[in-house]
Design an enzyme around this catalytic site. Sequence first.
Site, PDB file in Angstrom:
ATOM      1  N   GLU A 171     -10.126  -2.662 -19.372  1.00 26.80           N
ATOM      2  CA  GLU A 171      -9.917  -3.378 -18.008  1.00 26.80           C
ATOM      3  C   GLU A 171      -8.769  -3.277 -17.545  1.00 26.80           C
ATOM      4  O   GLU A 171      -7.844  -4.204 -16.969  1.00 26.80           O
ATOM      5  CB  GLU A 171     -10.432  -5.004 -18.357  1.00 26.80           C
ATOM      6  CG  GLU A 171     -11.518  -5.100 -19.152  1.00 26.80           C
ATOM      7  CD  GLU A 171     -11.923  -6.803 -19.695  1.00 26.80           C
ATOM      8  OE1 GLU A 171     -12.766  -7.212 -19.491  1.00 26.80           O
ATOM      9  OE2 GLU A 171     -10.878  -7.468 -20.083  1.00 26.80           O
ATOM     10  N   CYS A 197     -14.822 -16.144 -18.066  1.00 22.86           N
ATOM     11  CA  CYS A 197     -13.403 -16.210 -17.265  1.00 22.86           C
ATOM     12  C   CYS A 197     -13.716 -16.282 -15.969  1.00 22.86           C
ATOM     13  O   CYS A 197     -13.049 -17.095 -15.182  1.00 22.86           O
ATOM     14  CB  CYS A 197     -12.264 -15.408 -17.706  1.00 22.86           C
ATOM     15  SG  CYS A 197     -12.909 -13.532 -17.562  1.00 22.86           S
TER      16      CYS A 197
END
Length: 647
Positions: A313, A409
């Site tokens: 990521e 998240c």
Amino acid sequence: MKAKPISLAAVRLNDRLWQNRFRLIKDQVVPYQWDALNDRIPGVPPSHSIENFRIAAGESTGEFFGRVFQDSDVAKWLEAVSYVLAAEPDPELEKIADEVIDLIAKAQQDDGYLNTYFTVAEPDRRWTNLRDWHELYCAGHMMEAAVAYYEATGKRKLLEVMCRFADHIDRTFGHKPDQMRGYPGHPEIELALVRLYNATGNERYLELSKYFIDERGQEPHWYEIEQEKRGAGPRPYLPDLGPAYSQAHLPIREQQTAEGHAVRALYLFSGVTDVATETNDNELLDVCKRLWENVTHQRMYITGAVGSDHYGERFSLDYDLPNDRAYTETCASIALVFWAHRMLHTDIDAEYADVLERALYNGVLSGISLDGKSFFYVNPLEVWPEACKVRDDLRHVKTVRQGWFSCACCPPNVARLIASLGQYMYSHSADTAYIHLYAANEANLDLGGRKLRLAQETDYPWQETVSVTVQPDQAGEFTIALRIPGWCKKTHLAVNGKPADLASITAKGYAYVSRMWEPGDEIQLTLAMPIQRIRANPQVRENAGRVALQRGPIVYCLEEVDNGANLSSMILPPSAELTAQWQPELLSGVMVIKGKAQRIDESTWENTLYCPVEVPPGTRTVEITAIPYSTWCNRLPGEMLVWIRET
């Protein structure tokens, strides 16, 4: 030039776009996410977050469930609730929040420690794996929630809980003989500690944040030390990325480029900017500017998204900005907004506000559906759904928004940002009011004891005009600074109908209007919004020979539902005429772009895979419709494309 941001309670939004989004957060998203945290939504990954706190508090029995950072989802939800309450009191919602805070307080250990995973699942392994286990990350998010709730309601209970936890952390970490040297694998606590310092005045919290920042990446390397103490277990996540994955490859003052996990990096840089500002550390501020330039000039998508590589990521390398494989996590765009806002208050420069606006209108809003009930974690700039089903390198791309995530998240992160948007619109110093974002609202500012009310009337970002009514408590001389966006090449500004000489009053992208202001004075600002064709730097290889469409701050895309399949066969010649059209019934009301383009006639390729260039492909003229990128996939699923072939 430094300035201070305005408080959220001082701004009341009545803007159509953002008020609708706020209502969505308050009426739909916050209740939906509360149900998600309590596992009441069928067909989505369970959260168990509230139940984890009940178990830790002794109110329930059972095993911990979820990620090691599951507590952070509750913290971000509470922070979003705080911003909702700051803007619009709601006794019922506040009662729910108070009950959650009571539960959190009961889950706190006698020494101040607070983390349900380690309280319930592994109480003997506190602080043994800072690299991977997110204890300090969760602490940071709960600190942010505590400050936000205190500022919104005046209630100190959660603030005091988190001060006890911060005191515990302060006793645990440092250079004293009885302390640990470590720092978090996932930055977040750095910026949270500065918020806690500003709320309480306790300088130990600022010093602790500075410690975590300066200790990061020092040799001997803490992650190796704690790994040796643990012995066999667990090995580094993505070991080939090394400590760069967590921005711990070098001390922050030596870092030249943004590396590793994009959200971690930008949370860290936000905290570094805070500490540099609070301590007047010019060397550290220069580091922030160096990293800012790398992120926004070489590693940012046109949508304000960052973090191009699914593997980790992460940031990869300069100009590596693939469209269909982009990772571009919603949280990363949110983190870029946080960082841009902080950089803006180190030096009032429209470059920072321009990036903030770009990320906000494009990279952030794409992460949530128009009904608030589904979310994108990943935000690519090109989607071919059939390929996403079978290609391993596209497995991270979801072609429709999801109801929830096992790693959840992004949804509460979107909620807390949109709910707090008012505090991003203005700043103030002793004699200047700064307008950073344009939206219909009313704001109350304090200029060195002078009370000033500003009222914006506008339909920005769809329309070009902004009217600002100036209402000081009494006539007086001061300055109003208005951002002139970098995308705008033709601007007109007048005060009470009298044009201003922009060339003589503009500095770093802000027009500074200084005069003796009378109650009722009016500023008229016109920001020309022609449709712009945007080209990428030639080093962005994926976009060679392609253009993107932008109008004002809004980036556009083609969607299959409007333009048919195989969008890559579309060609937008330089001579094609494009027009903007307002469509109030489409996608909650948007400005679309219409025009004529050429499309390769696929029928001429029947049973032919390759063809010599001497045989030109047949094309036909077609109508195209481009919609704001942030609104794609709110109708039928299908292909999507931002960068269109020009020839």
